[in-house]
Enzyme design. Structure first.
Site, mmCIF file in Angstrom:
data_model
loop_
_atom_site.group_PDB
_atom_site.id
_atom_site.type_symbol
_atom_site.label_atom_id
_atom_site.label_comp_id
_atom_site.label_asym_id
_atom_site.label_seq_id
_atom_site.Cartn_x
_atom_site.Cartn_y
_atom_site.Cartn_z
ATOM 1 N N CYS B 84 44.275 40.099 36.562
ATOM 2 C CA CYS B 84 43.967 38.828 36.073
ATOM 3 C C CYS B 84 43.416 38.815 34.514
ATOM 4 O O CYS B 84 43.355 37.898 33.842
ATOM 5 C CB CYS B 84 42.698 38.162 36.722
ATOM 6 N N HIS B 335 45.271 29.324 37.201
ATOM 7 C CA HIS B 335 45.156 30.659 36.957
ATOM 8 C C HIS B 335 46.525 31.202 37.215
ATOM 9 O O HIS B 335 46.864 32.009 38.257
ATOM 10 C CB HIS B 335 43.997 31.125 37.881
#
Lengths: 120, 388
Positions: B84, B335
């Site tokens: 991420c 996200h």
């Protein structure tokens, strides 16, 4: 370099033993690495970790990844002596601070074993 | 201070995009180039992030493909993968390259698709995400990423008394912020009661404690400091810090510290010559509500143990004294893994320029971005400041 490989660690888990690596810096690693992740020393001593310990943290997973068929299993990090090991809990659910003992293994993920603990 | 500036910023809406990866990236890239007022032929390099295209869409070696799509074939392209924290790492390397004089003007960005338009439903995508945890010592337990942060958060609750209501307050706050962000995946408010009534994903996290699977892209144009004044709206890069922590998580010295974030923040603040108290707002990696609690403490926006209290008391709200995630954060904005890091830089740029509209933080001269990857194993912290 340390002499503990993943395959040896996994074989030990299947036999009901937990192997770790102790470093002179004071850290004991619950999973094999070539050197101490905290100080970099390659002079690590292979140690048998206790098979009883205390729950450091836990969660129960209700949305599993593909390949894990059954939801609602508890994953724990257990303090075993000076090290910590991740595993599953079977039987009664446990809380942080509870005492648990090694009770077997699961191998739901391509034969990679995970230690299974149960409440004492 | 880093000798670098952000002079252009752009991103797609985050949400569901039935669009190819290069087309999605192109939309963000051209938005950033147009914002800077340059064409692709002005670029010296592309720093590109995509975390999981090989697993999700059977697409690897994306760098030259996206460069070709935006008319920049021939450029040196480096592709980053840090779970991420993918495009924050691309940003760090771009800043260091212009700071060192290797390049003058570069494009930095990322793209990812994580929704079922990839053909991957929740169980399969959950397994792909879990590939960022340890293959031998974590994945065999059936650990998921909600599970990773649940383990860290449960320990925080045990040590500091953080409550499920405080976690829910993070979701309520970020959803409220997201209603002011036209590019957010979720645009509606929620309540503590609604969060606490949701189905459990991995306790203590319920559905609304978790960020969504999103598709999207983001990009920024970064130049050497000596070029900043030749652009309309430069924002200075104060500093960037980057650190890692031990994997698997059981071997970390402290499960609630997220030490990589603390180390990265110290490095970024030192380079920028500031302390946490000098920063006016932060965008942090709230993949789960508990992750924002840990992050706000790690970067010094709340004292240790009080991240949950700060959220519940409104101190991290837009109108509070320590605003966190004015964009809505990962929780509401969305996200798309490889796009998240540079999307935070887009938000910092707009906030510091004063162009963030209804979600504008007042007196926003110094902003902090905290982008975390894996089981708290990688963190990049960036400080952006008003141009001087």
């Amino acid at each position: 370099m340390s002499d503990l490989s993943y395959d040896e660690w996994a074989d030990a888990v299947r036999e009901g033993r937990l192997l770790g690596l102790a470093c002179s810096c004071g850290h004991t690693n619950g999973s094999p690495t070539a050197a101490c992740p905290h100080c970099g020393s390659r002079d690590l001593e292979r140690v048998d970790l206790p098979t009883e310990g205390v729950v450091h943290t836990e969660t129960t997973i209700q949305v599993p990844p593909a390949t894990f068929e059954t939801r609602g299993y508890q994953v724990v990090v257990v303090e075993v002596g000076d090290a910590r090991v991740m595993g599953r809990v079977e039987g009664d659910e446990v809380d942080i601070g509870d005492r648990v003992t090694l009770a077997g293994t699961i191998a739901e993920d391509d034969d990679h074993p995970a230690p299974v603990f149960e409440a004492r | 201070m880093a000798d670098a500036a952000v002079v252009g910023a752009g991103m797609t809406e985050f949400g569901v995009h039935d669009t190819t990866l290069q087309e999605l990236f192109g939309e963000a890239a051209f938005a950033a180039l147009d914002d800077a007022g340059v064409e692709a032929d002005a670029l010296d390099a592309l720093y590109f992030g995509n975390a999981m295209g090989g697993q999700t869409e059977n697409e690897t070696h994306l760098g030259p493909r996206v460069a070709s799509h935006i008319g920049a074939a021939g450029l040196p392209v480096q592709r980053f993968e840090d779970a991420c924290a993918t495009s924050a790492n691309a940003f760090k390397n771009a800043v260091q390259a212009v700071d060192a004089g290797v390049h003058d003007i570069v494009l930095v960005g990322g793209v990812e698709r994580c929704t079922p338009v990839t053909g991957k439903e929740t169980p399969e995508m959950t397994r792909i995400f879990a590939s960022a945890s340890h293959r031998q010592y974590e994945q065999p337990t059936g650990l998921t990423f909600p599970g990773v942060f649940a383990l860290l958060t449960k320990r925080h609750m045990h040590e500091h008394g953080t409550t499920e209501e405080q976690l829910a307050a993070v979701a309520v706050k970020n959803h409220a912020h997201g209603t002011h962000n036209p590019r957010a995946h979720f645009g509606k408010e929620t309540t503590v009661e609604e969060v606490l009534e949701g189905p459990v994903v991995a306790d203590p996290f319920r559905l609304m404690d978790c960020c969504p699977f999103s598709d999207g892209a983001s990009a920024v144009v970064v130049v050497g400091g000596d070029l900043a004044d030749s652009f309309d709206a430069p924002v200075d890069v104060g500093g960037v810090g980057h650190a890692t922590d031990v994997v698997p998580l059981g071997d970390k010295a402290d499960l609630t510290a997220t030490q990589a974030a603390r180390d990265a923040a110290s490095e970024a603040y030192e380079e920028a010559g500031i302390t946490a108290g000098d920063a006016d707002f932060a965008e942090v990696h709230d993949c789960f509500t508990g992750a924002e609690v840990l992050a706000s403490e790690a970067i010094g926006f709340a004292p240790d143990g009080e991240g949950g209290t700060y959220a519940a008391e409104g101190r991290t709200s837009l109108s509070g004294d320590r605003p966190v995630n004015p964009s809505g954060g990962l929780k509401a904005k969305g996200h798309p893994i490889g796009a998240t890091g540079t999307a935070q830089i887009v938000e910092l740029t707009e906030q510091i320029r004063g162009t963030a509209g209804e979600r504008q933080v007042t007196d926003s001269e110094v902003g902090v971005a905290h982008n975390l990857g894996g089981d708290a194993a990688t963190t990049v912290v960036s400080v952006l400041e008003a141009h001087s």
